[in-house]
Motif scaffolding. Structure first.
Motif, PDB file in Angstrom:
ATOM      1  N   GLU A  78       0.873  -1.460   0.123  1.00  0.00           N
ATOM      2  CA  GLU A  78      -0.106   0.112   0.057  1.00  0.00           C
ATOM      3  C   GLU A  78       0.886   1.001  -0.237  1.00  0.00           C
ATOM      4  O   GLU A  78       0.381   1.409  -0.823  1.00  0.00           O
ATOM      5  N   GLN A  79       1.721   1.457   0.835  1.00  0.00           N
ATOM      6  CA  GLN A  79       2.521   2.726   0.545  1.00  0.00           C
ATOM      7  C   GLN A  79       3.593   3.019  -0.297  1.00  0.00           C
ATOM      8  O   GLN A  79       3.470   4.362  -0.833  1.00  0.00           O
ATOM      9  N   LEU A 126      -4.546   7.009   0.092  1.00  0.00           N
ATOM     10  CA  LEU A 126      -3.788   5.645   0.202  1.00  0.00           C
ATOM     11  C   LEU A 126      -2.734   6.505   0.946  1.00  0.00           C
ATOM     12  O   LEU A 126      -2.248   5.738   2.772  1.00  0.00           O
ATOM     13  N   GLN A 152      -4.198   7.901   4.787  1.00  0.00           N
ATOM     14  CA  GLN A 152      -4.856   6.302   4.953  1.00  0.00           C
ATOM     15  C   GLN A 152      -3.707   5.784   5.870  1.00  0.00           C
ATOM     16  O   GLN A 152      -3.621   5.056   7.400  1.00  0.00           O
ATOM     17  N   ASN A 153      -2.628   6.261   5.259  1.00  0.00           N
ATOM     18  CA  ASN A 153      -1.457   5.559   5.917  1.00  0.00           C
ATOM     19  C   ASN A 153      -0.976   6.263   6.947  1.00  0.00           C
ATOM     20  O   ASN A 153      -0.266   6.284   8.072  1.00  0.00           O
ATOM     21  N   LYS A 201      -3.496   5.856   9.856  1.00  0.00           N
ATOM     22  CA  LYS A 201      -3.297   4.356  10.557  1.00  0.00           C
ATOM     23  C   LYS A 201      -1.654   4.252  11.566  1.00  0.00           C
ATOM     24  O   LYS A 201      -1.492   4.074  12.181  1.00  0.00           O
TER      25      LYS A 201
END
Length: 159
Positions: free
Chosen positions: A2-3, A115, A118-119, A122
């Protein structure tokens, strides 16, 4: 994984913050538009993605207005973000393409940006979503904070 997906457009994000370009202008940016010796980008086009005869297509269009055609000075950071890029086959003239060697589009850029956000969330940081266009506003705000003449900024933004 994802990163890696979220940071695929890192150089595009940097260039957006350093120049204030619109997403269509970034997507349309061609290597011939960049003059590394003079440290400028010549904004000449915008890349449009739309339905034509029942099929989605990319088309290069002139900027909407004459003010949209402009020359933007490049910072050292902007130049560094461009120097790591390499031309690919089919769309070799475009600076920014997808991993599948297709022209990029606003939806994909914003998806990658989300994304990244989102990271960040998180990691325990409360970070509100935003779009690439927000980076254009950030550029304008920082330019004014650094003392740029509003008329100069107006020209750089193509207004």
């Amino acid at each position: 994984m994802e990163q890696a997906k979220g940071t695929f457009y890192e150089n595009l994000f940097i260039l957006a913050l350093e120049t204030g370009l619109r997403v269509g202008e970034l997507s349309a940016l061609q290597w011939e538009d960049i003059d590394f010796k003079k440290k400028v980008i010549h904004v000449r086009h915008t890349l449009c993605y739309f339905s034509k005869n029942g099929k989605y297509v990319f088309e290069m269009h002139d900027t909407k207005t004459n003010n949209g055609k402009r020359t933007i000075p490049l910072t050292a950071k902007a130049i560094n973000s461009l120097k790591g890029k390499t031309a690919k086959e089919e769309f070799q003239n475009l600076v920014f393409v997808t991993k599948n060697n297709q022209p990029t589009q606003q939806f994909l850029i914003n998806q990658c940006m989300q994304l990244v956000i989102q990271n960040i969330n998180k990691a325990g940081i409360d970070f509100s979503p935003f779009t690439l266009h927000t980076l254009r506003h950030t550029f304008a705000t920082r330019a004014i904070e650094c003392g740029m003449n509003p008329k100069t900024l107006q020209k750089l933004l193509g207004h």
